[in-house]
Design a protein around this motif. Sequence first.
Motif, PDB file in Angstrom:
ATOM      1  N   ASN A   1       5.452 -31.962  60.350  1.00 14.85           N
ATOM      2  CA  ASN A   1       4.525 -32.433  59.319  1.00 14.85           C
ATOM      3  C   ASN A   1       3.125 -32.701  59.866  1.00 14.85           C
ATOM      4  O   ASN A   1       2.225 -33.075  59.115  1.00 14.85           O
TER       5      ASN A   1
ATOM      6  N   ARG B   1       3.864 -38.109  58.448  1.00 17.47           N
ATOM      7  CA  ARG B   1       3.676 -37.601  59.806  1.00 17.47           C
ATOM      8  C   ARG B   1       4.307 -38.533  60.839  1.00 17.47           C
ATOM      9  O   ARG B   1       4.677 -38.115  61.925  1.00 17.47           O
TER      10      ARG B   1
ATOM     11  N   ILE C   1       4.133 -36.975  52.250  1.00 15.96           N
ATOM     12  CA  ILE C   1       4.673 -36.234  53.397  1.00 15.96           C
ATOM     13  C   ILE C   1       4.303 -37.034  54.646  1.00 15.96           C
ATOM     14  O   ILE C   1       3.129 -37.143  54.993  1.00 15.96           O
TER      15      ILE C   1
END
Length: 276
Positions: free
Chosen positions: A114, A104, A102
């Motif tokens: 995120n 950022r 995931i």
Amino acid sequence: MNIATAASAASTADGFPAFTIVEGNPAAGLLIVCDHAENRLPEEYGDLGLPAIEFQRHIAYDPGAAAVSRGLAERLGVPAVLSTFSRLLIDPNRGEDDPTLIMRLSDGAVVPGNAVVDAAERARRIARFHAPYHAAVDAAIDRALATGHPPGIISVHSYTPVWRGYRRPWHAGILWDIDPRMARPLIDGLRADVDLIVGDNEPYSGALANDSMFRHSTRRGLPNGLLEIRQDLIGDEAGAMSWVERLVPIVEAINARPEVHEIRHYGSHVGPVIPL
């Protein structure tokens, strides 16, 4: 209820399935997968705080990859599994323990939605999107194995023509780890066209721990090749279909080789492999 059905049911509870299937002959000995097919997000995630234009970029999906995947599956009569969610939500081509699962920050774009993802939200996204997609790929493989025809797997991706100021010279590249059965003939088949510059593990390396091909091919002893096509070449329907036409005879010739329908464990450059 089998694993894939259970995963599908879980992921469709909010009307947003994690994957889509192109039906095909499971005994054909070939499976197409597309990890970064779409740039969509479930309604509850909004736009992750990003302007709409960011979802047209490679940070959100692989432009053209879905069209090529569908075209190949339909022309060859083989099944395909495509993701339905943006890689900005969670990246199906990363292992669950990968720090880039995931993002950022992605190619200069801060992803506000995120920024504060905690362990619980990470687990939630894995359970609702990442895991169901991979369960669908596993189920497609299991259907092929049940016919007595282990499938070779082609994973379709696309990449940007320019990266950090460097103009990439390749028209396409084949990424692979150790097993050469599908990757080498894909490279050779494409290089037979003298007008093409074809990368061998370019523009990226195909040896990535717990990525999609490691998970579904390397551990199962199945031949595979990750096909990367430059995005400007498949950015519209005509471009995508021209690549489908180019690839179909190459893939058909590879699929006629007996060795691509055998289970063989080659190991991996990234470390020990526990066969499934």
